[in-house]
Design an enzyme around this catalytic site. Structure first.
Site, short mmCIF file in Angstrom:
data_model
loop_
_atom_site.label_atom_id
_atom_site.label_comp_id
_atom_site.label_asym_id
_atom_site.label_seq_id
_atom_site.Cartn_x
_atom_site.Cartn_y
_atom_site.Cartn_z
N GLY A 1 -10.06 -14.77 -19.53
CA GLY A 1 -10.39 -13.92 -20.68
C GLY A 1 -10.17 -14.70 -21.96
O GLY A 1 -10.20 -15.94 -21.95
N SER A 2 -9.94 -13.98 -23.04
CA SER A 2 -9.84 -14.65 -24.34
C SER A 2 -8.50 -15.38 -24.47
O SER A 2 -7.52 -15.04 -23.82
CB SER A 2 -9.98 -13.62 -25.45
OG SER A 2 -8.91 -12.70 -25.36
N THR B 1 -5.61 -13.00 -25.59
CA THR B 1 -4.97 -12.21 -24.53
C THR B 1 -4.21 -13.13 -23.57
O THR B 1 -3.14 -12.78 -23.08
CB THR B 1 -6.01 -11.37 -23.77
OG1 THR B 1 -6.83 -10.69 -24.71
CG2 THR B 1 -5.35 -10.34 -22.87
N GLY B 2 -4.75 -14.31 -23.33
CA GLY B 2 -4.08 -15.27 -22.44
C GLY B 2 -2.68 -15.60 -22.93
O GLY B 2 -1.75 -15.75 -22.13
N GLU C 1 -7.54 -19.18 -17.66
CA GLU C 1 -8.89 -19.69 -17.97
C GLU C 1 -9.35 -18.94 -19.21
O GLU C 1 -9.70 -17.75 -19.15
CB GLU C 1 -9.85 -19.41 -16.80
CG GLU C 1 -9.50 -20.17 -15.54
CD GLU C 1 -9.83 -21.66 -15.63
OE1 GLU C 1 -10.30 -22.13 -16.68
OE2 GLU C 1 -9.59 -22.36 -14.63
N CYS D 1 -18.04 -18.49 -20.69
CA CYS D 1 -16.93 -19.27 -21.26
C CYS D 1 -17.39 -20.68 -21.58
O CYS D 1 -17.20 -21.17 -22.69
CB CYS D 1 -15.75 -19.28 -20.30
SG CYS D 1 -16.21 -19.71 -18.62
P1 NAD Z 1 -10.28 -10.21 -23.17
O1 NAD Z 1 -9.18 -11.19 -23.36
O2 NAD Z 1 -10.52 -9.22 -24.23
O3 NAD Z 1 -10.05 -9.37 -21.84
C1 NAD Z 1 -9.88 -10.01 -20.59
C2 NAD Z 1 -9.09 -9.10 -19.68
O4 NAD Z 1 -7.76 -8.96 -20.20
C3 NAD Z 1 -9.64 -7.69 -19.52
O5 NAD Z 1 -9.52 -7.31 -18.17
C4 NAD Z 1 -8.70 -6.88 -20.40
O6 NAD Z 1 -8.60 -5.53 -19.99
C5 NAD Z 1 -7.40 -7.60 -20.18
N1 NAD Z 1 -6.40 -7.38 -21.23
C6 NAD Z 1 -6.58 -6.98 -22.51
N2 NAD Z 1 -5.38 -6.93 -23.17
C7 NAD Z 1 -4.44 -7.34 -22.28
C8 NAD Z 1 -3.03 -7.55 -22.37
N3 NAD Z 1 -2.35 -7.32 -23.49
N4 NAD Z 1 -2.40 -8.00 -21.27
C9 NAD Z 1 -3.07 -8.29 -20.13
N5 NAD Z 1 -4.41 -8.08 -19.99
C10 NAD Z 1 -5.08 -7.63 -21.05
O7 NAD Z 1 -11.58 -11.09 -22.86
P2 NAD Z 1 -13.07 -10.57 -22.63
O8 NAD Z 1 -13.62 -10.17 -23.95
O9 NAD Z 1 -13.12 -9.63 -21.48
O10 NAD Z 1 -13.77 -11.93 -22.14
C11 NAD Z 1 -14.32 -12.85 -22.99
C12 NAD Z 1 -13.43 -14.07 -23.14
O11 NAD Z 1 -13.14 -14.62 -21.85
C13 NAD Z 1 -14.09 -15.19 -23.91
O12 NAD Z 1 -13.16 -15.76 -24.79
C14 NAD Z 1 -14.47 -16.20 -22.83
O13 NAD Z 1 -14.63 -17.52 -23.28
C15 NAD Z 1 -13.33 -16.03 -21.88
N6 NAD Z 1 -13.70 -16.49 -20.54
C16 NAD Z 1 -13.13 -17.65 -20.07
C17 NAD Z 1 -13.50 -18.15 -18.82
C18 NAD Z 1 -12.91 -19.42 -18.29
O14 NAD Z 1 -13.05 -19.67 -17.09
N7 NAD Z 1 -12.25 -20.22 -19.09
C19 NAD Z 1 -14.43 -17.46 -18.04
C20 NAD Z 1 -14.99 -16.29 -18.55
C21 NAD Z 1 -14.60 -15.82 -19.80
#
Ligand code: NAD
Length: 468
Positions: A221-222, A225-226, A243, A277
Site C-alpha cells: 500500500g502507500s 500507511t506502511g 511494498e 506501484c
Molecule cells: P493505502 O495505504 O491507503 O491502503 C492500503 C491498505 O492499508 C488498505 O487495505 C487499507 O485499508 C489499509 N490501511 C489503511 N490504514 C491503515 C492503518 N492505519 N493500518 C493498517 N492498515 C491500514 O494504499 P492504497 O491507496 O490502497 O494503494 C495505493 C498505494 O499502494 C500506492 O502508493 C501504490 O504505489 C502502493 N502499492 C505498492 C505496491 C508495491 O508492491 N510496492 C503494489 C501496489 C500498490
C-alpha cells in the site's frame, strides 16, 4: 444485492454490519462488505494459530501439492473472479485488465508452488557441520491495496502458506469482494484456518497490524500507511515485508526511435490507468527528441478505448475511487497552473463514474506536484533534459525507489545508466514488467524486503542453524 461474509477457520462468518462496495464506472452497488469487529479479528488470528500446528509440520511436498491444487481451483473460477473484479475495481475485462490480473495470480501461484527451500549445508568438515534450516514464522497478517487486489492477495497468501505459515488477509475496503471470493475458493481445498479473511474499514487493518498473535506482517500500500504498520510492529517485533509507493522514473536517451518505443512507454505508464506501484510516473526525455516522443505518445493515446470495463471493447476503465480521482485532478491542475502544457486530456470526462482521460503533460519539472508526488492515475509528466548525468541525479532526487527504466538503442549503454538508478527493479526498453522469478521490492521509502522467487519465499521464514 449480496451480503458477503468473513471466512474464518474454514467457515463463513456472518456479521451484523456491512458497507456497500460500489462500481467506479457507474456507482452501482456490487455487494456488501462485512465490517468485522475486533472480536472477529481475534477469532481469525486464533483460527490461523490453531491451523499453524498441523500446516507447519506437514511434509513440504504436500504443501506444494496444495498450492498446485489452488492454482487449478482459481483457474476453474477465473472468469467469475474477473467479472467480480471488473465490477468492484473498474478495470476492464479486456486488455491488461481483470482477465490479465487473474492470469497473473495463476502464474505466480504456479511458480511459487514449485519453489522450495532445501536445507543448506554451510560447513561439513573435520571441525564440524552447520546446517541452515528455513522454518515458518507463524501467523502472517496481510494487508492489500485496491489496484491489483486478486494478484496481490496471491502474492501474499501463496508464499506465506507454501513456506508453512497460516494467514489472515485484510483487503482494501475499496475492493474487498474479489478477495473474499478468492479465499472462499481456496478454502474448498485447504485445511480450515490456513487462510482466513476479515474485512472492514482501515481501522481493522490497524488492529491486524498491531495484533500480538501476528508474527509477521506483509503489507502492500502507500508509504504513509506502511510507516504506521512498521510502528505497530514494534511491540512484538513482528517481521515485516513492506511494498510501498513508487515514483518511478523512465529516462529516454537521444538514440531511440520515438515511434518504436511509444507503445512500451505508454503501457509502462498507463497499465491499470497508472494505478500500479511500479508504473512509469516521471518520464525524462532528451531535448533532441522531446517533441517527437511527446507526439508519438499523444498518437498512441488517441487509439485507446476508455469506458465501462464490462464492455469488452474498452481497454482502460475509470479511476478506482473518488479520493484518487480528486488527487489526479489536483495534480493536473497544479501542473497547469505552474505552466505545464497539457498535450492531451486534462479534464474529467463528462460522464458518470470516475472517468479521467489519459493525460500527458509537457514542460514540467521538479517542483511540480505531479513530478514530486506519486500521482497513481492516468496522468504522466514529461520532463525535458539535456545532460544524462544530471538527469540521473534528478531521477534519484526522490524519496521513492521502487522501479526505473532506461530506453536506448544501445542496451549496454542503457545498462550503464540503469545501474545508477536508486531503485529495486530497473528495466531496459520496458517498464514495470514484473515476473514471478525476479525478486521485486523497493529501496529507500518504497519498502523493506522483497517478494517473488526464492528470495521472496525466504521472507516468510526464520533461520535456524544446527551446529554439530
Ligand atoms: P493505502 O495505504 O491507503 O491502503 C492500503 C491498505 O492499508 C488498505 O487495505 C487499507 O485499508 C489499509 N490501511 C489503511 N490504514 C491503515 C492503518 N492505519 N493500518 C493498517 N492498515 C491500514 O494504499 P492504497 O491507496 O490502497 O494503494 C495505493 C498505494 O499502494 C500506492 O502508493 C501504490 O504505489 C502502493 N502499492 C505498492 C505496491 C508495491 O508492491 N510496492 C503494489 C501496489 C500498490
Amino acid at each position: 444485492m449480496k451480503q458477503y461474509t468473513l471466512l474464518i477457520g474454514g467457515e463463513r462468518v456472518a456479521v451484523s454490519s456491512h458497507a456497500p462496495v460500489s462500481n467506479p464506472s457507474n456507482g452501482d452497488i456490487v455487494g456488501y462488505m462485512p465490517l468485522a469487529s475486533e472480536a472477529e479479528l481475534d477469532r481469525a488470528v486464533d483460527a490461523a494459530a490453531e491451523a499453524f500446528a498441523g500446516w507447519s509440520r506437514m511434509p513440504d511436498e504436500k504443501r506444494a501439492q496444495a498450492c498446485r491444487a489452488l492454482a487449478e481451483k482459481i483457474s476453474e473460477h477465473a472468469e467469475e473472479l474477473a467479472q467480480l473484479l471488473t465490477r468492484e475495481q473498474g478495470k476492464p475485462l479486456s486488455g491488461l485488465g481483470s482477465r490479465f490480473e487473474i492470469g497473473g495470480a495463476l502464474a505466480w501461484t504456479r511458480h511459487t508452488a514449485e519453489l522450495s527451500l532445501p536445507v543448506e549445508i554451510l560447513q561439513d568438515d573435520n571441525e564440524g557441520r552447520v546446517d541452515l534450516y528455513r522454518k515458518p514464522i507463524g501467523v502472517v497478517g496481510s494487508i492489500t491495496p485496491w489496484n491489483w487486489p486478486v494478484m496481490i492477495a496471491c502474492w501474499h497468501i501463496i508464499p506465506a502458506i507454501r513456506a508453512g505459515n497460516t494467514i489472515v488477509i485484510k483487503p482494501s475496503p475499496m475492493t474487498p469482494l474479489s478477495t473474499i471470493r478468492l479465499v472462499e475458493i481456496m478454502n474448498e481445498i485447504l485445511p480450515a484456518g490456513v487462510v482466513n479473511v476479515v474485512t472492514g474499514e482501515n481501522s481493522i487493518g490497524a488492529a491486524l497490524s498491531a495484533h500480538p498473535g501476528i508474527a509477521k506482517m506483509i503489507f502492500t500500500g502507500s508509504t504513509e500507511t506502511g510507516k504506521k504498520v512498521m510502528a505497530s510492529a514494534v511491540a512484538t517485533l513482528k517481521r515485516l515485508t513492506l511494498e510501498l509507493g513508487g515514483n518511478d522514473a523512465g529516462i529516454v536517451l537521444p538514440d531511440v526511435d520515438p515511434a518504436r518505443i511509444a507503445e512500451g512507454l505508454f503501457w509502462g505508464a498507463f497499465i491499470n490507468n497508472g494505478q500500479t506501484c511500479a508504473a512509469l510516473k516521471r518520464l525524462y526525455v532528451h531535448d533532441s527528441i522531446y517533441d517527437d516522443v511527446c507526439n508519438a505518445l499523444v498518437d498512441y493515446a488517441g487509439k485507446i478505448a476508455i469506458g465501462d470495463g464490462l464492455d469488452e471493447t474498452n481497454i482502460l476503465g475509470p479511476i478506482q475511487n473518488e479520493m484518487q480521482f480528486n488527487k489526479v485532478r489536483e495534480l493536473v491542475e497544479d501542473a497547469r497552473a505552474k505552466g505545464g502544457r497539457i498535450l492531451t486530456g486534462g479534464e474529467p470526462m463528462d460522464r458518470p463514474g470516475y472517468f479521467y482521460p489519459i493525460t500527458l503533460i509537457a514542460d514540467v519539472d521538479h517542483g511540480f506536484r505531479i513530478v514530486d508526488e506519486e500521482q497513481f492515475g492516468p496522468a504522466l509528466p514529461i520532463i525535458r533534459y539535456t545532460d544524462i548525468d544530471e538527469v540521473i541525479a534528478r531521477a534519484n532526487d526522490n524519496p521513492a525507489g521502487l522501479g526505473g527504466s532506461v530506453w536506448s538503442s544501445d542496451p549496454e549503454k542503457a545498462k550503464h545508466y540503469a545501474l545508477q538508478l536508486e531503485c529495486g527493479s530497473v528495466w531496459i526498453n520496458k517498464h514495470g514488467a514484473i515476473q514471478p522469478n525476479a525478486p521485486f521490492g523497493g529501496v529507500k521509502q518504497s519498502g523493506i524486503g522483497v517478494e517473488f522467487g526464492a528470495e521472496g519465499l525466504k521472507e516468510f521464514t526464520t533461520i535456524q542453524t544446527v551446529l554439530s
